[in-house]
Design an enzyme around this catalytic site. Structure first.
Site, PDB file in Angstrom:
ATOM      1  N   HIS A  12       0.824  -1.213   0.000  1.00  0.00           N
ATOM      2  CA  HIS A  12       0.000   0.000   0.000  1.00  0.00           C
ATOM      3  C   HIS A  12       0.854   1.258   0.000  1.00  0.00           C
ATOM      4  O   HIS A  12       0.478   2.262  -0.603  1.00  0.00           O
ATOM      5  CB  HIS A  12      -0.919  -0.015   1.221  1.00  0.00           C
ATOM      6  N   HIS A  18     -10.512   2.248  -0.873  1.00  0.00           N
ATOM      7  CA  HIS A  18     -10.698   1.900   0.545  1.00  0.00           C
ATOM      8  C   HIS A  18     -11.486   0.599   0.606  1.00  0.00           C
ATOM      9  O   HIS A  18     -12.514   0.501   1.277  1.00  0.00           O
ATOM     10  CB  HIS A  18     -11.404   3.034   1.291  1.00  0.00           C
TER      11      HIS A  18
END
EC number: 6.3.5.3
Length: 741
Positions: free
Chosen positions: A53, A99
């Site tokens: 990430h 998300h």
């Protein structure tokens, strides 16, 4: 106070594995980078900063294939958001973020904080956010858990955006079984800025101060970046502690304070960055790395809302509504006073140093002492094995799917009821699309349009991707994702300028998944070159799997275009009786991955039909030229459901009908051949339009006052009232959401 494991205990128990570091990565840290064992806090810092990430360690080789430069690019990838020049000293700033994992666990907070994070990326650049868009993927609506996820995600997006006062103007929602346990929640934010006000996230100048501003730090979201870099299994669906909790009212204060600082006191500020994924460590380490400096932080100064927080917890917390500032020495008191005037915490927590070392002090002890580059540039980059998925050979060996359409009218109505096609207003009515009163074209159109006050210009914006196409052919599907986004911008009257992306895939350690990633990126890159739309920002979300089952490859494309004059703004609805209807682009028997195939077979298969970027570009150029010459009264791109669905959607707003005759078999009304538009032209402009169209546009009918849709195919005449079609289209999703699974 809890005694944390020692460095030796971490090594012996392999605690680092629980935080996402591999044995080889830990060995690299110990033997090559530090030449010692990292302590508890340091191991935590590496685990989040080296996560996919934050580090893009699996995706960097792929991302390098994207074009990132162009005549309009002022800021490409590497900062909080990308920036494009739109003339007159102004620029548009935009970025998209995913998300996904948080939204699967806590859908309301996951979606809300996704919106909050992307907004902070925009105003951290000095831009005023003007619009939010979203791209959502869910499983089938015959499942109660899916209905719950949809309701909560939509509420979370609307709740955050509405409270902060930024309109949610557009987006897309699709439904497929592969997203059942792994929904996708991608948010995009667009902002406007004067070019003189552009900021960067850099901590320059030894002796300058590092300030923490915004909300207090808690224990929410710890290891959120690591959580987002792993796949789901049954036992991981309860990782709620990794999900952040947002406060849009706090964000509004933070945004206003940051913009006041940037726009009125820019001489006080050196750099600014959002505390997003990996929280305080990511924002501060990246600011130092980009400036080639070091940093000393005193964690005792960090505002905390919980007691006895360790250095590890303070640094890895992903509490929302926080920013890191680099402030010019001597102006700290002024900046602190400004933020306190908004009832926000503002504290000096450290300073910039010349030595490129990252040092953390907590309770009088040096708890981390690392080279800045160790956390950022030293993360390993992996070149994963690739293998073409076996399913593609199976598809290639199959006979092409040709649908059986025995009742064209019934098929037409059934397609309008399909969740991916049906009216989404029951969802987007939760969004305030008109706050600030600049939204010209509302949700439900090909592209949203927001005017630029004080000018004749407007911005068109859209999000697009059809994961089904990428499942069948990642390379061509990647091209189509960009092409459809550009088609939507053009249909609104805009010139495509650039894109942001959310690259959503499964586990990259599986060769077939990494092959999909690589192939689709090559397709996206080729399309971006064709349309002149560089990739200026984006996000990668891997490990979108549940119990080993991956989602479709879903590289969401967020595109922004410039409408040079508000008179060029074009919408999809038919507007005037006797306007001529033209079909631009050829229609073939393309049903692979189509809504019709899914509806009839319950699954998708086959090979995608031929797709030409050159043809796509030529057709888009024709439509935009005709719009800018004032020859077109409406324009609508053809996508899911094909010609019949596009013609239907064009009637719903005004209630006008049409007479259309096409040299097609009835089944081809539902083909999803690419590169097509329907446009309407006033009869007085017929000659002028046909002169520039050079036979690439087919006159297929005219608009009628009678609210009936008449289509003559080679097989039959089909009649359907606008009312019946609209009722089916509007009622489908509310009925599905209310029904018991």
């Amino acid at each position: 106070m809890v005694n944390n494991p020692t460095a030796i205990e971490i090594q012996q128990t392999k605690l680092y594995q629980q935080w996402g570091l591999t044995d080889s990565e830990y060995e690299l840290i110990c033997t090559k980078i530090l030449k010692r064992l990292p302590n508890y806090t340091e191991t935590g810092l590496f685990s989040v900063m080296w996560s996919e990430h934050c580090s893009y360690k699996n995706s960097k080789p792929i991302l390098k294939k994207f074009p990132t430069n162009g005549p309009h690019v002022l800021q490409g990838p590497g900062e909080g958001a990308g920036i494009l020049d739109i003339g007159d000293g102004q620029a548009v700033v935009f970025k998209a973020e995913s998300h996904n994992h948080p939204s699967a666990v806590e859908p309301y907070e996951g979606a809300a904080t996704g919106v909050g994070g992307i907004i902070r990326d925009i105003f951290s650049m000095g831009a005023t956010p003007i619009a939010i868009l979203d791209s959502l993927r869910f499983g089938e609506l015959n499942d109660n858990q899916t209905k719950y996820l949809v309701q909560e995600v939509v509420a979370g997006i609307g709740g955050y955006g509405n409270c902060i006062g930024i309109p949610t103007v557009g987006g897309e929602i699709s439904f497929d079984p592969c997203y059942q346990a792994n929904p996708l929640v991608n948010a995009m934010c667009v902002g406007l800025i004067e070019q003189k006000d552009i900021q960067q996230g850099k901590a320059r100048g030894a002796g300058n101060s590092v300030l923490y501003v915004g909300a207090k730090t808690g224990r929410d979201g710890i290891h959120g970046a690591t959580f987002a870099s792993d796949e789901f299994a049954e036992g991981k669906a309860t990782q709620r502690s990794a999900v952040q909790v947002g406060d849009p009212f706090m964000e509004k204060l933070l945004m206003d304070a940051c913009l006041e600082l940037i726009l009125q006191h820019s001489d006080w500020l050196v750099g600014i960055q959002d505390m997003g994924a990996a929280g305080l460590v990511s924002s501060t380490a990246e600011m130092a790395a980009k400036a080639g400096t070091g940093m000393i932080l005193d964690l005792d100064q960090v505002p905390q809302r919980e007691t006895d927080m360790s250095a590890y917890e303070i640094m890895l917390s992903e509490s929302q509504e926080r920013m890191a500032l680099c402030v010019r020495a001597g102006y700290e008191d002024q900046v602190i006073a400004l933020f306190k005037g908004y009832d926000l915490d503002a504290v000096r927590i450290g300073e910039v140093t010349t030595k490129e070392q990252y040092q953390l002090w907590h309770q009088g002890q040096l708890v981390a002492d690392l080279p800045v580059a160790a956390l950022t540039d030293a993360a390993p980059v992996y070149h994963k094995d690739q293998a073409k998925p076996e399913r593609l050979a199976t598809f290639a060996a199959q006979a092409p799917y040709v649908p059986s359409v025995t009742d064209t009218q019934a098929t037409w109505l059934a397609l309008l009821k399909q969740p991916t096609i049906a009216d989404k207003s029951s969802f987007y009515r939760h969004y305030d699309a008109q706050v600030k009163t600049n939204t010209v074209v509302l949700p439900g159109s090909d592209a949203a349009v927001v005017r630029i006050r004080g000018t004749k210009k407007a911005l068109a914006m859209t999000t697009d991707c059809n994961g089904r196409y990428l499942y069948l052919d990642p390379h061509v599907g990647g091209q189509i994702a960009v092409a459809e986004a550009a088609r939507n911008i053009v249909a609104a009257g805009g010139q495509p300028l650039g894109i942001t992306d959310c690259l959503n895939y499964g586990n990259p350690e599986k060769p077939a998944v990494f092959w999909e990633f690589d192939q689709s990126a090559q397709g996206i890159a080729a399309a971006c070159e064709t349309f002149g739309t560089p990739v200026i920002s984006g996000n990668v979300s891997l490990y979108n799997e549940f119990n080993g089952e991956a989602i479709y490859p879903t590289p969401m494309i967020g595109m922004v275009g410039l409408i040079r004059d508000i008179q060029d703004i074009t919408t999809q609805d038919f507007k005037q009786v006797d306007d001529l209807i033209y079909l631009i682009g050829e229609t073939d028997d393309n049903y692979a991955g189509s809504e019709l195939q899914k509806m009839q077979q319950g699954t998708i298969s086959d090979q995608l039909g031929h797709f030409s970027l050159a043809t796509e570009k030529a057709n888009q150029d024709l439509v935009l030229k005709a719009i800018q010459q004032g020859l077109i009264t409406s324009a609508h791109d053809l996508s899911e459901g094909g010609l019949a669905v596009a013609l239907s959607e064009a009637t719903f707003k005004q209630g006008l009908g049409y007479h259309v005759q096409v040299d097609l078999a009835s089944r081809q009304l539902f083909a999803e051949t690419q590169s097509r538009f329907i446009v309407t032209v006033k009869a007085a402009n017929q000659a002028a339009f046909e002169q520039i169209s050079d036979q690439s546009a087919q006159l297929i009918g005219r608009v009628t006052a009678e609210p009936i849709m008449h289509i003559q195919t080679k097989d039959e005449m089909i009649d359907l009232t606008v009312e019946a079609a609209k009722d089916a289209w509007e009622a489908a999703l509310p009925c599905l959401m209310k029904s018991e699974a």
